[in-house]
Design a protein around this motif. Sequence first.
Motif, PDB file in Angstrom:
ATOM      1  N   TYR A 128      36.026  42.182  31.867  1.00  0.00           N
ATOM      2  CA  TYR A 128      36.073  43.321  32.782  1.00  0.00           C
ATOM      3  C   TYR A 128      36.751  42.900  34.083  1.00  0.00           C
ATOM      4  O   TYR A 128      36.107  42.672  35.104  1.00  0.00           O
ATOM      5  CB  TYR A 128      34.661  43.874  33.005  1.00  0.00           C
ATOM      6  CG  TYR A 128      34.002  44.206  31.700  1.00  0.00           C
ATOM      7  CD1 TYR A 128      34.411  45.314  30.961  1.00  0.00           C
ATOM      8  CD2 TYR A 128      33.011  43.385  31.168  1.00  0.00           C
ATOM      9  CE1 TYR A 128      33.838  45.614  29.731  1.00  0.00           C
ATOM     10  CE2 TYR A 128      32.432  43.672  29.941  1.00  0.00           C
ATOM     11  CZ  TYR A 128      32.848  44.780  29.232  1.00  0.00           C
ATOM     12  OH  TYR A 128      32.277  45.064  28.008  1.00  0.00           O
ATOM     13  N   LEU A 185      40.203  48.284  26.830  1.00  0.00           N
ATOM     14  CA  LEU A 185      38.798  47.866  26.735  1.00  0.00           C
ATOM     15  C   LEU A 185      38.053  48.710  25.708  1.00  0.00           C
ATOM     16  O   LEU A 185      37.233  48.188  24.943  1.00  0.00           O
ATOM     17  CB  LEU A 185      38.120  47.940  28.102  1.00  0.00           C
ATOM     18  CG  LEU A 185      38.544  46.879  29.114  1.00  0.00           C
ATOM     19  CD1 LEU A 185      37.964  47.183  30.493  1.00  0.00           C
ATOM     20  CD2 LEU A 185      38.122  45.483  28.664  1.00  0.00           C
ATOM     21  N   HIS A 207      34.713  47.185  24.103  1.00  0.00           N
ATOM     22  CA  HIS A 207      34.008  46.675  25.283  1.00  0.00           C
ATOM     23  C   HIS A 207      33.398  47.781  26.145  1.00  0.00           C
ATOM     24  O   HIS A 207      32.734  47.486  27.135  1.00  0.00           O
ATOM     25  CB  HIS A 207      34.946  45.827  26.138  1.00  0.00           C
ATOM     26  CG  HIS A 207      35.454  44.618  25.437  1.00  0.00           C
ATOM     27  ND1 HIS A 207      34.626  43.615  24.960  1.00  0.00           N
ATOM     28  CD2 HIS A 207      36.713  44.244  25.105  1.00  0.00           C
ATOM     29  CE1 HIS A 207      35.349  42.685  24.378  1.00  0.00           C
ATOM     30  NE2 HIS A 207      36.620  43.042  24.443  1.00  0.00           N
ATOM     31  N   VAL A 208      33.620  49.048  25.782  1.00  0.00           N
ATOM     32  CA  VAL A 208      33.080  50.170  26.547  1.00  0.00           C
ATOM     33  C   VAL A 208      32.083  50.898  25.669  1.00  0.00           C
ATOM     34  O   VAL A 208      32.383  51.274  24.546  1.00  0.00           O
ATOM     35  CB  VAL A 208      34.217  51.115  27.012  1.00  0.00           C
ATOM     36  CG1 VAL A 208      33.655  52.384  27.617  1.00  0.00           C
ATOM     37  CG2 VAL A 208      35.120  50.395  27.998  1.00  0.00           C
ATOM     38  N   THR A 261      31.844  54.103  33.324  1.00  0.00           N
ATOM     39  CA  THR A 261      31.502  53.667  31.970  1.00  0.00           C
ATOM     40  C   THR A 261      30.410  52.616  31.984  1.00  0.00           C
ATOM     41  O   THR A 261      30.197  51.928  32.980  1.00  0.00           O
ATOM     42  CB  THR A 261      32.721  53.059  31.226  1.00  0.00           C
ATOM     43  OG1 THR A 261      33.005  51.759  31.750  1.00  0.00           O
ATOM     44  CG2 THR A 261      33.943  53.938  31.339  1.00  0.00           C
ATOM     45  N   VAL A 309      29.050  49.236  29.465  1.00  0.00           N
ATOM     46  CA  VAL A 309      29.729  48.184  28.708  1.00  0.00           C
ATOM     47  C   VAL A 309      28.910  47.801  27.480  1.00  0.00           C
ATOM     48  O   VAL A 309      27.772  48.229  27.324  1.00  0.00           O
ATOM     49  CB  VAL A 309      29.994  46.948  29.595  1.00  0.00           C
ATOM     50  CG1 VAL A 309      30.810  47.330  30.822  1.00  0.00           C
ATOM     51  CG2 VAL A 309      28.698  46.272  30.014  1.00  0.00           C
ATOM     52  N   TRP A 350      26.869  41.990  28.294  1.00  0.00           N
ATOM     53  CA  TRP A 350      26.869  42.647  29.601  1.00  0.00           C
ATOM     54  C   TRP A 350      26.241  44.040  29.536  1.00  0.00           C
ATOM     55  O   TRP A 350      26.061  44.685  30.568  1.00  0.00           O
ATOM     56  CB  TRP A 350      28.292  42.778  30.128  1.00  0.00           C
ATOM     57  CG  TRP A 350      28.906  41.530  30.685  1.00  0.00           C
ATOM     58  CD1 TRP A 350      29.941  40.823  30.126  1.00  0.00           C
ATOM     59  CD2 TRP A 350      28.571  40.851  31.889  1.00  0.00           C
ATOM     60  NE1 TRP A 350      30.252  39.755  30.933  1.00  0.00           N
ATOM     61  CE2 TRP A 350      29.425  39.746  32.019  1.00  0.00           C
ATOM     62  CE3 TRP A 350      27.618  41.066  32.876  1.00  0.00           C
ATOM     63  CZ2 TRP A 350      29.358  38.860  33.089  1.00  0.00           C
ATOM     64  CZ3 TRP A 350      27.558  40.180  33.947  1.00  0.00           C
ATOM     65  CH2 TRP A 350      28.414  39.099  34.050  1.00  0.00           C
TER      66      TRP A 350
END
Length: 197
Positions: free
Chosen positions: A63, A72, A77-78, A91, A93, A97
């Motif tokens: 990020y 992403l 990753h989102v 957003t 993650v 994370w």
Amino acid sequence: MNRPAILLTTAALALGTLVPAAVAGPAAASAGGAAYASAPGPLAVAVGHSHPEVLSVRGAGVYRIGASLAALTRNGHVGWTAPGCDGVVHTGVTGSWAGVLLLAFRDGRLVEVGTATAPPRSPAGATVGMSFDELESIYGRRGSLIRNDAGDAEAYLVRVGSRVELFTGHPIRPGVGYFQVGPASFVERNFRQGPSC
């Protein structure tokens, strides 16, 4: 904390109260979080996280400030999105994370990474939960306590080139409740003036 969007306020409160116990695991949760706060050595090893524990003005892990929302998302990753206004999308993650970082994208590019949990910490060692006096002792003349334009909120600001670390207050207790990084033109401006819509 000057966060007009109810979604972000709710997320920050939920993260600040739920994530430390969940991140620390069942032993720490049953011990009231004591294992989380006193874990020896690198906390990433102690609680099973594989991500770096530092949130800097460059971002954290994949990020990175300036990263593409499309890339992403395409790479998984989102986790969720909440469209805002003026081309801003908030957003959550995924991965280690998840439940720790909140992101903001403007016109498809990452402009803010924030957290209501500890860790992560800043490169200097500052985290959510510290007092503004503790931040002053860490940063000295590199940082300063600021107020928003309305005069109803204060934060601790550290400039690093054109980017900032911003530590805003907690809505129900003294000290830092939210730590965010990104370009001053987005992060600092939003704190001082509020979102444009």
